[in-house]
Scaffold this active site. Structure first.
Site, short mmCIF file in Angstrom:
data_model
loop_
_atom_site.label_atom_id
_atom_site.label_comp_id
_atom_site.label_asym_id
_atom_site.label_seq_id
_atom_site.Cartn_x
_atom_site.Cartn_y
_atom_site.Cartn_z
N GLY A 232 5.60 30.66 -2.98
CA GLY A 232 5.61 32.08 -3.31
C GLY A 232 4.29 32.77 -2.97
O GLY A 232 4.29 33.85 -2.38
N ASP B 104 0.43 20.93 -0.74
CA ASP B 104 1.30 20.43 -1.81
C ASP B 104 2.15 19.31 -1.25
O ASP B 104 2.65 19.41 -0.12
CB ASP B 104 2.20 21.54 -2.36
CG ASP B 104 2.74 21.23 -3.75
OD1 ASP B 104 3.32 20.14 -3.93
OD2 ASP B 104 2.56 22.06 -4.65
N LYS C 141 -2.51 27.57 -16.93
CA LYS C 141 -1.40 27.43 -17.87
C LYS C 141 -1.96 26.98 -19.22
O LYS C 141 -2.47 25.87 -19.33
CB LYS C 141 -0.39 26.39 -17.37
CG LYS C 141 -0.10 26.43 -15.88
CD LYS C 141 0.75 27.61 -15.49
CE LYS C 141 1.12 27.52 -14.00
NZ LYS C 141 1.87 28.69 -13.53
#
Length: 313
Positions: free
Chosen positions: A196, A212, A276
């Site tokens: 994204g 990744d 996070k």
């Protein structure tokens, strides 16, 4: 002051502001006037606000017109000015706010047509702004102010080719930072899959190294400006890049350490990094992020964030 935030995160907003609470509801907190400063959880703060009431849409719209005319007496309008009418609290307040805004514009045009034509609806650019701001805390009660401090959070338009909703966070981050990747710049996106953020940068013409072990999808898969490297993001050491992107489901302390190493090694000039926090207290993370060795650090709880905050510099 009224501080608007994402519903469910009012406690964090109060703790960060370190203020007493006069009252609160879903997506808002009211407290004594203070120097709101550069904050993470409040999306915006309305200064020297006034509480108005209206039993009906028309009554609310007329009260807003009367307030605007009285508070702007003697002012001259020769440039666009921000108009924001939003709602939180009880069910239906958001819809009521939208309807009142439409009727306000209709009624105000009859009194000050030239001024109303200069109004720009929606959340304004980051910073201190003067305009007309109203926030419905219920169906028949709203807070109004002429002065507001805005953090840059706003809802973004989706792209059907975007691989994931994380695309919206990247788009919003550029708006909050006041900058974004440009054609010819190099972006390294750590923990990129499904792509994204990489897709968002490539749309702007930037070259992207997407790091990744997972696969890219949607508009990021096979994009000519995106090079996919199936490697460990924590071990990847590229040459200097213009931008560091990082949005990984990892321990936020570990992500901060990674970001600090990149900055100390001079590997990037700008960054957008997501932390996070989950069930942990995010305020120590915010303090550590603001202490990173780079100028102009902002930490925002974006409109499209959940239990996470986004570091911008």
């Amino acid at each position: 002051m009224l501080h608007a935030c994402q519903a469910g995160f009012e406690t964090f907003a109060v703790k960060e502001l370190n203020t007493s609470v006069l009252e609160r509801g879903a997506g808002w907190v009211r407290g004594p006037e203070l120097d709101a400063g550069d904050r993470c959880f409040p999306h915006y703060s309305l200064k020297a606000e006034t509480v108005l009431a209206g039993a009906t849409v028309r009554a609310s719209a007329q009260a807003l017109v009367d307030y605007f005319l009285a508070s702007s007496r003697g002012e001259s309008y020769d440039a666009p000015w921000p108009l924001l009418v939003e709602g939180g609290g009880e069910e239906g307040a958001v819809k009521r706010a939208n309807t009142v805004e439409e009727l306000f514009l209709e009624l105000a045009k009859k009194r000050v047509s030239r001024v109303v034509k200069l109004a720009v609806a929606g959340r304004p650019a980051p910073g201190a702004r003067r305009g007309l701001f109203a926030f419905f805390t219920g169906l028949d009660r709203f807070v109004v102010a002429r002065e507001g401090l805005f953090g840059g959070q706003r809802r973004m338009a989706d792209d059907p080719r975007a691989p994931s909703r994380s695309y919206l966070k990247a788009e919003e981050a550029y708006a909050a930072l006041g900058d974004g990747p440009k054609a010819g710049e190099l972006v390294v996106d750590l923990g990129a899959a499904p792509g994204g953020w990489s897709y968002s940068a490539a749309k702007r013409g930037a070259k992207v190294v997407a790091v990744d072990n997972g696969p890219l999808k949607g508009g990021a898969l096979g994009h000519p400006l995106i090079e996919h490297r199936a490697e460990d993001a924590f071990k990847f050491e590229p040459p200097k890049a213009d931008w560091l992107f990082c949005d990984m489901i990892e321990d936020p302390e570990r992500v901060l350490d990674l970001t600090r190493r990149w900055l100390e090694a001079g590997r990037c000039r700008r960054l957008v990094v997501n932390l996070k926090f989950g069930r942990h207290d995010p305020l120590p993370l915010i303090r550590k992020a603001k202490a990173l060795p780079v100028d102009g650090v902002k930490v925002r709880h974006l409109y499209h964030d959940r239990e996470e905050v986004t570091v911008l510099a």
